[in-house]
Structures are given as C-alpha cells and as structure tokens.
Scaffold this motif. Structure first.
Motif, PDB file in Angstrom:
ATOM      1  N   ASP A 112      12.225 -11.762   2.510  1.00 53.58           N
ATOM      2  CA  ASP A 112      11.866 -11.065   1.284  1.00 53.58           C
ATOM      3  C   ASP A 112      10.341 -10.976   1.235  1.00 53.58           C
ATOM      4  O   ASP A 112       9.669 -12.015   1.267  1.00 53.58           O
ATOM      5  N   PRO A 113       9.768  -9.769   1.151  1.00 51.64           N
ATOM      6  CA  PRO A 113       8.316  -9.633   1.228  1.00 51.64           C
ATOM      7  C   PRO A 113       7.571 -10.256   0.055  1.00 51.64           C
ATOM      8  O   PRO A 113       6.371 -10.532   0.159  1.00 51.64           O
ATOM      9  N   VAL A 114       8.278 -10.488  -1.042  1.00 52.01           N
ATOM     10  CA  VAL A 114       7.649 -11.095  -2.210  1.00 52.01           C
ATOM     11  C   VAL A 114       7.990 -12.581  -2.305  1.00 52.01           C
ATOM     12  O   VAL A 114       7.104 -13.440  -2.372  1.00 52.01           O
ATOM     13  N   ALA A 115       9.278 -12.908  -2.265  1.00 52.15           N
ATOM     14  CA  ALA A 115       9.715 -14.286  -2.491  1.00 52.15           C
ATOM     15  C   ALA A 115       9.364 -15.231  -1.350  1.00 52.15           C
ATOM     16  O   ALA A 115       9.191 -16.437  -1.572  1.00 52.15           O
ATOM     17  N   ASP A 116       9.267 -14.722  -0.127  1.00 55.99           N
ATOM     18  CA  ASP A 116       9.077 -15.591   1.039  1.00 55.99           C
ATOM     19  C   ASP A 116       7.620 -15.775   1.451  1.00 55.99           C
ATOM     20  O   ASP A 116       7.349 -16.447   2.458  1.00 55.99           O
ATOM     21  N   PHE A 117       6.680 -15.193   0.701  1.00 58.48           N
ATOM     22  CA  PHE A 117       5.277 -15.290   1.105  1.00 58.48           C
ATOM     23  C   PHE A 117       4.370 -15.609  -0.084  1.00 58.48           C
ATOM     24  O   PHE A 117       4.664 -15.243  -1.217  1.00 58.48           O
ATOM     25  N   ALA A 118       3.275 -16.278   0.231  1.00 58.20           N
ATOM     26  CA  ALA A 118       2.196 -16.496  -0.730  1.00 58.20           C
ATOM     27  C   ALA A 118       1.058 -15.556  -0.355  1.00 58.20           C
ATOM     28  O   ALA A 118       0.462 -15.706   0.720  1.00 58.20           O
ATOM     29  N   PRO A 119       0.755 -14.552  -1.169  1.00 57.43           N
ATOM     30  CA  PRO A 119      -0.342 -13.635  -0.848  1.00 57.43           C
ATOM     31  C   PRO A 119      -1.676 -14.384  -0.796  1.00 57.43           C
ATOM     32  O   PRO A 119      -1.924 -15.276  -1.604  1.00 57.43           O
ATOM     33  N   VAL A 120      -2.512 -13.998   0.168  1.00 53.83           N
ATOM     34  CA  VAL A 120      -3.831 -14.630   0.318  1.00 53.83           C
ATOM     35  C   VAL A 120      -4.941 -13.623   0.027  1.00 53.83           C
ATOM     36  O   VAL A 120      -5.700 -13.770  -0.924  1.00 53.83           O
ATOM     37  N   SER A 121      -5.017 -12.561   0.843  1.00 54.86           N
ATOM     38  CA  SER A 121      -6.097 -11.589   0.646  1.00 54.86           C
ATOM     39  C   SER A 121      -5.769 -10.262   1.314  1.00 54.86           C
ATOM     40  O   SER A 121      -5.357 -10.234   2.482  1.00 54.86           O
ATOM     41  N   LEU A 122      -5.953  -9.165   0.582  1.00 56.38           N
ATOM     42  CA  LEU A 122      -5.921  -7.828   1.169  1.00 56.38           C
ATOM     43  C   LEU A 122      -7.281  -7.599   1.811  1.00 56.38           C
ATOM     44  O   LEU A 122      -8.298  -7.564   1.126  1.00 56.38           O
ATOM     45  N   LEU A 123      -7.304  -7.464   3.136  1.00 55.01           N
ATOM     46  CA  LEU A 123      -8.567  -7.411   3.866  1.00 55.01           C
ATOM     47  C   LEU A 123      -9.147  -6.007   3.950  1.00 55.01           C
ATOM     48  O   LEU A 123     -10.273  -5.761   3.523  1.00 55.01           O
ATOM     49  N   VAL A 124      -8.371  -5.068   4.528  1.00 55.52           N
ATOM     50  CA  VAL A 124      -8.897  -3.722   4.768  1.00 55.52           C
ATOM     51  C   VAL A 124      -7.816  -2.664   4.603  1.00 55.52           C
ATOM     52  O   VAL A 124      -6.627  -2.937   4.771  1.00 55.52           O
ATOM     53  N   LEU A 125      -8.251  -1.452   4.269  1.00 55.12           N
ATOM     54  CA  LEU A 125      -7.423  -0.259   4.334  1.00 55.12           C
ATOM     55  C   LEU A 125      -7.846   0.495   5.580  1.00 55.12           C
ATOM     56  O   LEU A 125      -9.043   0.641   5.849  1.00 55.12           O
ATOM     57  N   VAL A 126      -6.877   0.970   6.369  1.00 52.56           N
ATOM     58  CA  VAL A 126      -7.158   1.516   7.696  1.00 52.56           C
ATOM     59  C   VAL A 126      -6.601   2.935   7.856  1.00 52.56           C
ATOM     60  O   VAL A 126      -5.403   3.156   7.667  1.00 52.56           O
ATOM     61  N   PRO A 127      -7.444   3.904   8.232  1.00 53.68           N
ATOM     62  CA  PRO A 127      -6.935   5.259   8.507  1.00 53.68           C
ATOM     63  C   PRO A 127      -6.081   5.276   9.768  1.00 53.68           C
ATOM     64  O   PRO A 127      -6.286   4.481  10.695  1.00 53.68           O
ATOM     65  N   ASN A 128      -5.143   6.198   9.814  1.00 55.19           N
ATOM     66  CA  ASN A 128      -4.394   6.489  11.035  1.00 55.19           C
ATOM     67  C   ASN A 128      -4.923   7.795  11.616  1.00 55.19           C
ATOM     68  O   ASN A 128      -5.660   8.533  10.954  1.00 55.19           O
ATOM     69  N   VAL A 129      -4.543   8.078  12.852  1.00 54.03           N
ATOM     70  CA  VAL A 129      -5.057   9.283  13.502  1.00 54.03           C
ATOM     71  C   VAL A 129      -3.968   9.919  14.362  1.00 54.03           C
ATOM     72  O   VAL A 129      -3.142   9.226  14.965  1.00 54.03           O
ATOM     73  N   LEU A 130      -3.944  11.237  14.381  1.00 52.69           N
ATOM     74  CA  LEU A 130      -3.097  12.022  15.279  1.00 52.69           C
ATOM     75  C   LEU A 130      -3.953  12.400  16.479  1.00 52.69           C
ATOM     76  O   LEU A 130      -4.991  13.050  16.333  1.00 52.69           O
ATOM     77  N   ALA A 131      -3.545  11.952  17.669  1.00 56.19           N
ATOM     78  CA  ALA A 131      -4.333  12.213  18.871  1.00 56.19           C
ATOM     79  C   ALA A 131      -3.416  12.647  20.010  1.00 56.19           C
ATOM     80  O   ALA A 131      -2.208  12.398  19.978  1.00 56.19           O
ATOM     81  N   VAL A 132      -4.013  13.282  21.004  1.00 54.12           N
ATOM     82  CA  VAL A 132      -3.237  13.778  22.155  1.00 54.12           C
ATOM     83  C   VAL A 132      -3.961  13.446  23.444  1.00 54.12           C
ATOM     84  O   VAL A 132      -5.182  13.215  23.465  1.00 54.12           O
TER      85      VAL A 132
END
Length: 322
Positions: A112-132
């Motif tokens: 369970d992503p909520v019940a089974d973990f203790a949140p510590v810190s949101l570090l970074v937001l990361v862009p994704n990229v479409l590449a070929v």
C-alpha cells in the motif's frame, strides 16, 4: 500475586524496549544505510539517487549504500523496503511509478503506497523526453507522427506501467498513432537497445538520456513537460505539437511505515541539506530536475495528489498488469 508480578514484569520489559528504541533513534545513524533504487542502474532514478546518497552520506556521517532492485516497474524494490525493519536503515528512492502508477495499474497489490511507508522528502520533479536513434529519418515530433502513420514503429520504456510507458501511451492516443511498446527492466537497458538501434524510439527520463542527447548519440524530439526544459532550450515541448500533452516524473525518499519520527526527521533534514548543496544544485540543473526538498507532510500530500491525477490517464490508456 503471581499475576501482579507478571504484569509488572511485562510493564518493565515494555519500558525497557521503549527506552532502547528511543536511544536507538537518538543515535541514528550508527551504521550504513541502504538506499534501494527500484530500477536498474543507469536510469534517472539511479542517477538522482546516487547523487543524493553521496551528499547525504557526508551529512549523516555514515555511508548510504545504493542497492538496485529492478523489476515489475519498481514494485520489487518498493515491496522490499515496505517489508524492511522500520528503523531507517533501509529506505527507498520512490517515484511516480512506485507510489502512484503501480497501485493504480497492478491487479495484485504487493504493498500500500500510503499505509506501508513513512514519507521522508520529495526531492525533485524530473522532465521526461521523447528521443530517437539518429538513424531514424525524423527531426520533429510531427515527422515522427507522420512516419508512424506510414510504417510500423516501436518505442522503448523502462517497464510496463512506468510513467515513461504511460507517456508513450498518452502520446499514441493524442497523436492517433499505433507504436508498439517494448518494456525493459529500467532505463539503462532500454537506452542500450535504442543507442544500438534495436528499437528506434524511446520515452526516457531526461537525466538518464541527457548525456546521450548532448553527445549526439540520441536525437531529442520533445520534452514531456508543458514548457521547454531549461537545460535543453532548443528541444520543443511535445505540447507545442500536441496541445495539452504533459507528463513528468519525480523522486522521493520513503522509509518503512512505523519508522520513528525522529529518524524520519533526521533523514529529511539531511536530504534538505544535501539538495541545497551548490554542487548538487548544479548537477540537477544539468538535466532540468526541479529541486523541491520537501518535508514528510508535503510528500504525503503529493502522493495522494499524484494518484488522483494519474487515475484518469491509466483508465484512458486501459493499462492493467497482473
């Protein structure tokens, strides 16, 4: 009388354990910490995780050992941490996959992503990229769409149900094309095959693909964020061709549920200091990772918001995994 003594003994034992636990939390950390990266080496989460682990090790005075546990779109590594001792010595580099997408996509819920973990810190937001691969005769998002309508194409991602997989599925839906998805056990293996032209297209995190884009080994067609990434200002946003298109990834630290609050706070404080280090700031800026360095409460709210945001995308893409 015997019953009274037994109660006293039990109370004494509980008190002793409580004092020992408090002392252990105060002394934290007094040995190495394991940071589980739930994907193969070489991907975005691995890149960010190793940078953060190195700087947090300096702050905490104990080594943070990185352990890559890839597979099942990050679920294997996340499950390992969820079941670990709640003492702060095993922590997770969580992502949108482990804490938003997998819980929505997997039929069997390993944690369970909520019940089974203790949140510590949101570090970074990361862009994704479409590449070929440069051998593919396209230079823009529109040219890729036009080619996909004429001949069969395939795209690689870091695994089924990952944000990169869903970035591809959202792209297919909005562009009206059918490109075959080839899942891998992490961005590293996926990149290897795209660089070798076994698969011509990839949706990847910008941090893991950035060096290959800079060297010309990959051709970036578009970033998945609504705006262009500062580190690659010449690469358009996919939204410039497909208005409304937007996805991104994030990295955050989690401990097992039940980890003492003092330990969580120690980890969060070390993470915040690490992310403020000019050298770390510079490294993150290289691939346009936006530093957040939140506290535990903010991360808890972020996880809930992400699950709400991604649910309609998962439903639209009709993605489910056993």
């Amino acid at each position: 009388m015997i019953l009274t003594l037994t109660r006293r003994a039990l109370m004494g034992t509980a008190l002793a354990f409580g004092l020992a636990g408090a002392a252990a939390a105060q002394d934290f950390p007094d040995r190495a910490i394991t940071l589980v990266i739930p994907f193969a080496a070489g991907g975005s989460t691995d890149v960010v995780g190793r940078i953060v682990a190195d700087r947090m090790s300096q702050e905490l005075g104990q080594q943070i050992v990185v352990q890559n546990v890839g597979g099942a779109g990050g679920s294997l590594g996340a499950q390992q941490v969820a079941k670990a001792d709640a003492d702060g010595y095993t922590i997770l580099m969580g992502t949108v996959a482990t804490h938003a997408l997998n819980p929505l996509i997997l039929k069997q819920k390993p944690y369970d992503p909520v019940a089974d973990f203790a949140p510590v810190s949101l570090l970074v937001l990361v862009p994704n990229v479409l590449a070929v691969n440069p051998a593919l005769p396209v230079n823009t998002v529109q040219e890729l769409i036009d080619l996909a309508k004429k001949e069969p194409l395939a795209y690689a991602s870091s695994g089924n149900g990952t944000p990169l997989h869903l970035s591809g599925e959202l792209f297919k839906t909005m562009a009206g094309v059918d490109i075959t998805h080839i899942p891998y056990k992490g961005s590293g293996p996926a990149l290897t095959d795209v660089l070798g032209n076994q698969v011509p297209v990839i949706f990847d995190n910008l941090p893991s693909a950035s060096s290959h884009i800079s060297s010309g080994k990959l051709k970036a067609l578009g970033v998945t964020t609504a705006e262009r990434a500062p580190s690659f200002p010449d690469v358009p946003a996919i939204a410039e061709t497909l208005p409304g298109y937007e996805t991104y990834s994030w990295n955050a630290l989690f401990a097992p549920a039940g980890t003492p609050p003092e330990v969580v706070e120690t980890l969060a404080s070390a993470a915040k200091t690490a992310m403020a280090d000019p050298a770390v700031v510079a490294r993150m800026a290289e691939f346009s990772a936006e530093i957040v360095a939140s506290g535990p409460e903010e991360l808890a709210e972020h996880v809930k918001a992400e699950m709400t945001k991604w649910e309609p995308v998962v439903v639209e893409a009709n993605v489910s995994l056993d």
